[in-house]
Design an enzyme around this catalytic site. Structure first.
Site, PDB file in Angstrom:
ATOM      1  CB  CYS A 122      -0.931   0.025   1.217  1.00 55.11           C
ATOM      2  SG  CYS A 122      -0.081   0.279   2.787  1.00 55.11           S
ATOM      3  N   GLY A 123       2.123   1.204   0.219  1.00 57.02           N
ATOM      4  CA  GLY A 123       2.915   2.415   0.235  1.00 57.02           C
ATOM      5  C   GLY A 123       2.578   3.264   1.438  1.00 57.02           C
TER       6      GLY A 123
END
Length: 293
Positions: A122-123
């Site tokens: 997801c960063g």
């Protein structure tokens, strides 16, 4: 599991096919944690923990800090090193990277006043606000040049032909930097698409090549807000993806005058923003995108 150089490892597995069962060895992408620390003067802070594919760790750290507005110039970085175990006096070449700044104290983190916990999936979550980008000084990019539409369909094949670890594992994302003429300049791979982009921007930062205002980027997955944010910070005017963009990515591209290309597969693609930078070879070459992009 046997770890191999270059972010790959061998695993044994069972394959079921019709009535037969076969034991075989396959190659998979390595995923390991990386802790990024920031140091200035006598202060030190953990600013990120991310799952990534080992390799280009210094570029990943530099690109992450640049993309988040913590470091705006490579001259502010005194050194990047792996953490040293003081008891053994040897570098830990896997899990911890320390970025030391030239300043005598750590910067004010403001809205970043927290420990980032990121994953390869997801960063960096949160701060998904266009106003936050304006507050950081991001401005719309000028329409200084254009490219022919016929150049884009060739980019995915050029990217794929250089994805060595992906060809062996099938499990990595890639971000490729191209010239306006379609020549591949640099490529970075990682299990996380955000990490791949950070590695690419970090490479440009450490090589003194920022801003990337005369280049375009192609990513192997979808176009998310976080990836567009990183492109904007590096002043990359053309962002291409082989998959779909998110709604916020489209909004960001239109607000900051980025050219956003999605579903770049074969001879077809969609342009969601910044059509001015794409020159059709003939009338009707480009699909019409709604809105003011």
């Amino acid at each position: 599991m046997a770890i191999r150089p270059g972010g790959k490892s061998n695993v044994e597995l069972w394959t079921w096919e019709k009535a037969s069962v076969v034991l075989r060895t396959d190659t998979v992408a390595v995923e390991e944690p990386l802790e990024i620390r920031l140091r200035a003067g006598g202060e030190e802070r953990i600013v990120a923990i991310t799952m990534r594919t080992p390799g280009a760790d210094f570029e990943l750290a530099a690109g992450f800090l640049y993309g988040e507005g913590v470091v705006r110039d490579s001259r502010l970085i005194r050194s990047i090193s792996y953490c040293v175990d003081r008891r053994r006096k040897e570098a830990q070449h896997y899990n911890v990277v320390t970025v030391e700044l030239t300043a005598d104290r750590l910067p004010e983190f403001g809205g970043l006043e927290r420990h980032f916990l990121t994953t390869s999936a997801c960063g960096v979550c949160g701060r998904a606000s266009l106003e936050a980008l304006r507050d950081r000084g991001c401005r719309p990019l000028p329409f200084a040049w254009s490219i022919p539409a016929s150049l884009l369909p060739a980019l995915p094949e050029r990217l794929g032909s250089r994805q060595g670890i992906f060809r062996a594992t099938g499990g990595l994302h890639a971000a490729g930097l191209f010239s306006k003429e379609g020549e591949l300049i640099a490529l970075r791979e990682d299990v996380g698409r955000h990490n791949a982009m950070d590695k690419l921007v970090g490479w440009a930062l450490l090589q003194g090549r920022l801003p990337l205002s005369h280049c375009l980027v192609l990513v192997s997955g979808r176009a998310s807000y976080e990836l567009l944010q990183k492109a904007l910070a590096a002043e990359l005017p053309v962002f291409c993806a082989v998959s779909a963009p998110s709604s916020l990515a489209v909004h960001l591209a239109r607000e900051f005058s980025l050219t956003l290309v999605g579903f770049l597969r074969g001879e077809r693609f969609n342009v969601y923003a910044g059509r001015e930078r794409i020159l059709p070879a003939e009338a009707g070459c480009l699909p019409q995108a709604p809105g003011n992009g």
